[in-house]
Design a protein around this motif. Sequence first.
Motif, PDB file in Angstrom:
ATOM      1  N   ASP A 165      21.163 -38.924 -46.465  1.00 16.68           N
ATOM      2  CA  ASP A 165      22.099 -38.770 -45.442  1.00 16.68           C
ATOM      3  C   ASP A 165      21.980 -37.554 -44.229  1.00 16.68           C
ATOM      4  O   ASP A 165      23.389 -36.305 -43.808  1.00 16.68           O
ATOM      5  CB  ASP A 165      24.081 -38.801 -45.821  1.00 16.68           C
ATOM      6  CG  ASP A 165      23.535 -38.333 -47.553  1.00 16.68           C
ATOM      7  OD1 ASP A 165      22.760 -37.259 -47.182  1.00 16.68           O
ATOM      8  OD2 ASP A 165      25.190 -37.386 -48.165  1.00 16.68           O
ATOM      9  N   VAL A 166      20.856 -36.622 -45.144  1.00 17.51           N
ATOM     10  CA  VAL A 166      20.808 -35.579 -44.304  1.00 17.51           C
ATOM     11  C   VAL A 166      19.342 -35.778 -43.161  1.00 17.51           C
ATOM     12  O   VAL A 166      19.728 -35.079 -42.513  1.00 17.51           O
ATOM     13  CB  VAL A 166      20.239 -34.871 -45.608  1.00 17.51           C
ATOM     14  CG1 VAL A 166      19.654 -32.880 -44.930  1.00 17.51           C
ATOM     15  CG2 VAL A 166      21.578 -34.147 -46.369  1.00 17.51           C
ATOM     16  N   VAL A 167      18.607 -36.479 -44.230  1.00 12.53           N
ATOM     17  CA  VAL A 167      16.987 -36.198 -43.070  1.00 12.53           C
ATOM     18  C   VAL A 167      17.496 -37.696 -42.147  1.00 12.53           C
ATOM     19  O   VAL A 167      16.822 -37.719 -40.931  1.00 12.53           O
ATOM     20  CB  VAL A 167      15.594 -36.948 -43.847  1.00 12.53           C
ATOM     21  CG1 VAL A 167      15.474 -35.333 -44.885  1.00 12.53           C
ATOM     22  CG2 VAL A 167      16.250 -37.937 -44.611  1.00 12.53           C
ATOM     23  N   ALA A 230      23.382 -20.548 -34.034  1.00 13.18           N
ATOM     24  CA  ALA A 230      21.760 -20.632 -33.696  1.00 13.18           C
ATOM     25  C   ALA A 230      21.167 -19.385 -33.951  1.00 13.18           C
ATOM     26  O   ALA A 230      19.927 -19.332 -34.895  1.00 13.18           O
ATOM     27  CB  ALA A 230      21.840 -20.700 -32.407  1.00 13.18           C
ATOM     28  N   GLN A 231      22.432 -18.566 -34.659  1.00 12.85           N
ATOM     29  CA  GLN A 231      21.686 -16.932 -35.309  1.00 12.85           C
ATOM     30  C   GLN A 231      21.289 -16.932 -36.230  1.00 12.85           C
ATOM     31  O   GLN A 231      20.356 -16.483 -37.081  1.00 12.85           O
ATOM     32  CB  GLN A 231      22.007 -16.157 -34.133  1.00 12.85           C
ATOM     33  CG  GLN A 231      22.363 -15.755 -32.799  1.00 12.85           C
ATOM     34  CD  GLN A 231      22.727 -14.963 -32.917  1.00 12.85           C
ATOM     35  OE1 GLN A 231      24.018 -14.458 -31.876  1.00 12.85           O
ATOM     36  NE2 GLN A 231      22.413 -12.941 -32.642  1.00 12.85           N
ATOM     37  N   GLU A 232      21.400 -17.784 -36.974  1.00 14.42           N
ATOM     38  CA  GLU A 232      21.740 -17.962 -37.987  1.00 14.42           C
ATOM     39  C   GLU A 232      20.487 -19.157 -38.881  1.00 14.42           C
ATOM     40  O   GLU A 232      19.920 -18.869 -39.666  1.00 14.42           O
ATOM     41  CB  GLU A 232      23.098 -19.097 -39.426  1.00 14.42           C
ATOM     42  CG  GLU A 232      24.518 -18.197 -39.167  1.00 14.42           C
ATOM     43  CD  GLU A 232      25.626 -18.782 -39.439  1.00 14.42           C
ATOM     44  OE1 GLU A 232      24.911 -20.205 -40.067  1.00 14.42           O
ATOM     45  OE2 GLU A 232      26.996 -19.026 -39.243  1.00 14.42           O
ATOM     46  N   LEU A 233      20.159 -20.027 -37.964  1.00 21.25           N
ATOM     47  CA  LEU A 233      18.747 -20.689 -37.504  1.00 21.25           C
ATOM     48  C   LEU A 233      17.527 -20.318 -36.361  1.00 21.25           C
ATOM     49  O   LEU A 233      17.218 -21.227 -36.954  1.00 21.25           O
ATOM     50  CB  LEU A 233      18.885 -22.093 -37.795  1.00 21.25           C
ATOM     51  CG  LEU A 233      20.548 -22.482 -38.390  1.00 21.25           C
ATOM     52  CD1 LEU A 233      21.015 -24.204 -38.213  1.00 21.25           C
ATOM     53  CD2 LEU A 233      20.408 -22.219 -39.860  1.00 21.25           C
ATOM     54  N   GLY A 234      17.562 -18.802 -36.553  1.00 29.69           N
ATOM     55  CA  GLY A 234      16.521 -18.678 -36.235  1.00 29.69           C
ATOM     56  C   GLY A 234      16.535 -17.921 -34.519  1.00 29.69           C
ATOM     57  O   GLY A 234      15.536 -17.318 -33.565  1.00 29.69           O
ATOM     58  N   LYS A 341      15.743 -26.648 -41.243  1.00 30.07           N
ATOM     59  CA  LYS A 341      17.164 -26.182 -42.561  1.00 30.07           C
ATOM     60  C   LYS A 341      17.524 -27.537 -41.543  1.00 30.07           C
ATOM     61  O   LYS A 341      17.716 -27.953 -40.116  1.00 30.07           O
ATOM     62  CB  LYS A 341      17.919 -25.188 -42.073  1.00 30.07           C
ATOM     63  CG  LYS A 341      17.147 -24.100 -42.471  1.00 30.07           C
ATOM     64  CD  LYS A 341      16.729 -23.173 -43.566  1.00 30.07           C
ATOM     65  CE  LYS A 341      16.407 -22.364 -43.551  1.00 30.07           C
ATOM     66  NZ  LYS A 341      16.506 -22.193 -45.009  1.00 30.07           N
ATOM     67  N   LEU A 342      18.022 -28.361 -42.668  1.00 29.58           N
ATOM     68  CA  LEU A 342      18.764 -29.806 -42.321  1.00 29.58           C
ATOM     69  C   LEU A 342      20.153 -29.594 -42.307  1.00 29.58           C
ATOM     70  O   LEU A 342      21.019 -29.625 -42.176  1.00 29.58           O
ATOM     71  CB  LEU A 342      17.809 -31.076 -42.930  1.00 29.58           C
ATOM     72  CG  LEU A 342      16.621 -31.549 -42.069  1.00 29.58           C
ATOM     73  CD1 LEU A 342      15.829 -32.404 -42.784  1.00 29.58           C
ATOM     74  CD2 LEU A 342      16.370 -31.649 -40.645  1.00 29.58           C
ATOM     75  N   ASP A 343      20.312 -29.584 -44.140  1.00 30.08           N
ATOM     76  CA  ASP A 343      21.320 -29.675 -44.673  1.00 30.08           C
ATOM     77  C   ASP A 343      22.606 -28.907 -43.809  1.00 30.08           C
ATOM     78  O   ASP A 343      23.824 -28.633 -43.044  1.00 30.08           O
ATOM     79  CB  ASP A 343      21.920 -29.301 -46.250  1.00 30.08           C
ATOM     80  CG  ASP A 343      20.965 -29.907 -46.618  1.00 30.08           C
ATOM     81  OD1 ASP A 343      21.195 -30.557 -47.140  1.00 30.08           O
ATOM     82  OD2 ASP A 343      19.829 -29.390 -46.963  1.00 30.08           O
ATOM     83  N   GLU A 344      21.995 -27.571 -43.388  1.00 37.66           N
ATOM     84  CA  GLU A 344      22.520 -26.308 -42.694  1.00 37.66           C
ATOM     85  C   GLU A 344      23.771 -26.872 -40.776  1.00 37.66           C
ATOM     86  O   GLU A 344      24.374 -26.383 -40.190  1.00 37.66           O
ATOM     87  CB  GLU A 344      21.827 -24.861 -42.004  1.00 37.66           C
ATOM     88  CG  GLU A 344      21.888 -23.906 -43.604  1.00 37.66           C
ATOM     89  CD  GLU A 344      20.854 -24.792 -43.868  1.00 37.66           C
ATOM     90  OE1 GLU A 344      20.352 -24.332 -45.611  1.00 37.66           O
ATOM     91  OE2 GLU A 344      20.194 -25.724 -44.012  1.00 37.66           O
ATOM     92  N   LEU A 345      22.857 -28.374 -40.616  1.00 42.07           N
ATOM     93  CA  LEU A 345      23.221 -28.227 -39.176  1.00 42.07           C
ATOM     94  C   LEU A 345      24.668 -29.034 -38.813  1.00 42.07           C
ATOM     95  O   LEU A 345      25.003 -29.632 -38.459  1.00 42.07           O
ATOM     96  CB  LEU A 345      22.129 -29.499 -39.045  1.00 42.07           C
ATOM     97  CG  LEU A 345      20.437 -29.116 -38.655  1.00 42.07           C
ATOM     98  CD1 LEU A 345      19.706 -29.916 -37.888  1.00 42.07           C
ATOM     99  CD2 LEU A 345      20.754 -27.905 -37.570  1.00 42.07           C
ATOM    100  N   ILE A 346      24.949 -29.996 -40.272  1.00 45.26           N
ATOM    101  CA  ILE A 346      26.004 -30.607 -40.539  1.00 45.26           C
ATOM    102  C   ILE A 346      27.674 -29.823 -40.898  1.00 45.26           C
ATOM    103  O   ILE A 346      27.245 -29.561 -41.700  1.00 45.26           O
ATOM    104  CB  ILE A 346      25.965 -31.647 -41.834  1.00 45.26           C
ATOM    105  CG1 ILE A 346      23.832 -32.375 -41.754  1.00 45.26           C
ATOM    106  CG2 ILE A 346      26.824 -33.088 -41.979  1.00 45.26           C
ATOM    107  CD1 ILE A 346      23.922 -33.049 -42.753  1.00 45.26           C
TER     108      ILE A 346
END
Length: 374
Positions: A165-167, A230-234, A341-346
């Motif tokens: 449910d993440v990938v 976006a600033q949290e993820l790069g 990061k994938l979990d953080e996208l949801i």
Amino acid sequence: MQTRGAIIRQAPGKIEVVDLEVDDPRDNEVQVKLVGSGLCHSDDHIVTGDIPVGIYPFALGHEGAGVVTKAGANTKGLKEGDHVVFSFLPSCGHCRWCASGQQNLCDLGAGLLSGARWNDLTSYRLRLAGSDTPVGQMLGISTFCETTTVAVDSVVKVPEDVPLDVVCLLGCGVGTGWGAAVNSGGVQPGHTTIVMGVGGIGINAVQGAANAGATAIIAVDPVALKREKAQELGATHGAATMEEATELAKELTNGQGADQAIVTTGVIQADHVGQAMASIRKAGTVVVTALGNIADTTPLPVSLSDITLFQKRIQGSLFGASNPNWDILRQIELYRSGALKLDELITTTYSLDEVAAGYQDMHDGKNIRGVVRY
């Protein structure tokens, strides 16, 4: 067998969840019970009619992952119990494009919007329950169905220890955005990159640029939540407009401009490309991966002398120029290492019955990525 799925009956249309019948897999096909499915903007383009399809009713969803429950003959080693991520673009493995490392351009893509099997445009795997009415499958898969039957060319086997449910996000949004930076944009260490629109695709272009070593990444979006994420993820900077981003890029590069501008807006307009072209340096690249009305032929507001005299390039990008059978697996390794990061996208999870509400949240700017959890 009987299942449930989110469909539209016409376009423009309204999403509704109905009972469906799904066929058992035939040769080169598997049946998959879904675990998770991302809510991608491309399905909304189907709902609005921006992208017309070959048949209605039409079952939506194309970014998903699940467990194989049945396998037909000749399934390339796939078997019951295998965990798979769907690739929204199939790859046959032997056409010119697959053989030359461009699986995203596989010839099987020619029939994807028909809703039928691409080797027989009169053959369908879904029907309305209790009837003979065929239902088209979004890109041959329809991940907004509890169970679906698909060609083996549309699935990639993945390790069983990663959360499906993440990938599931690797099936479209992550690869499209990440690849737009890494593959299509050619981001290199030290580059300055602008990402125009920071939703489910753009946020991953930010991650791709960061993974590739860009030292300045400017995330452009009018929604403050998206700039902050976006600033949290790069991303190193946020901007509400392209005008602001362009000036910032010039300040950071002694007046030259960005090395790349990646257009990942929710609905592309011609002037987006013009704004991106104005933001890049000599020999810079504009990557266009956003979609809109595919019948739109509005001329691009681009100076031809800009292209010739400054050697600027406009590069289209489908699925981030990905080779899904390789890229999905390497992105899993990046996820495991913490680099991707994938979990953080949801942002929000939904039930199947809440798909329409999820798309309303997308339009309201509340989500980076919504996910249906089955």
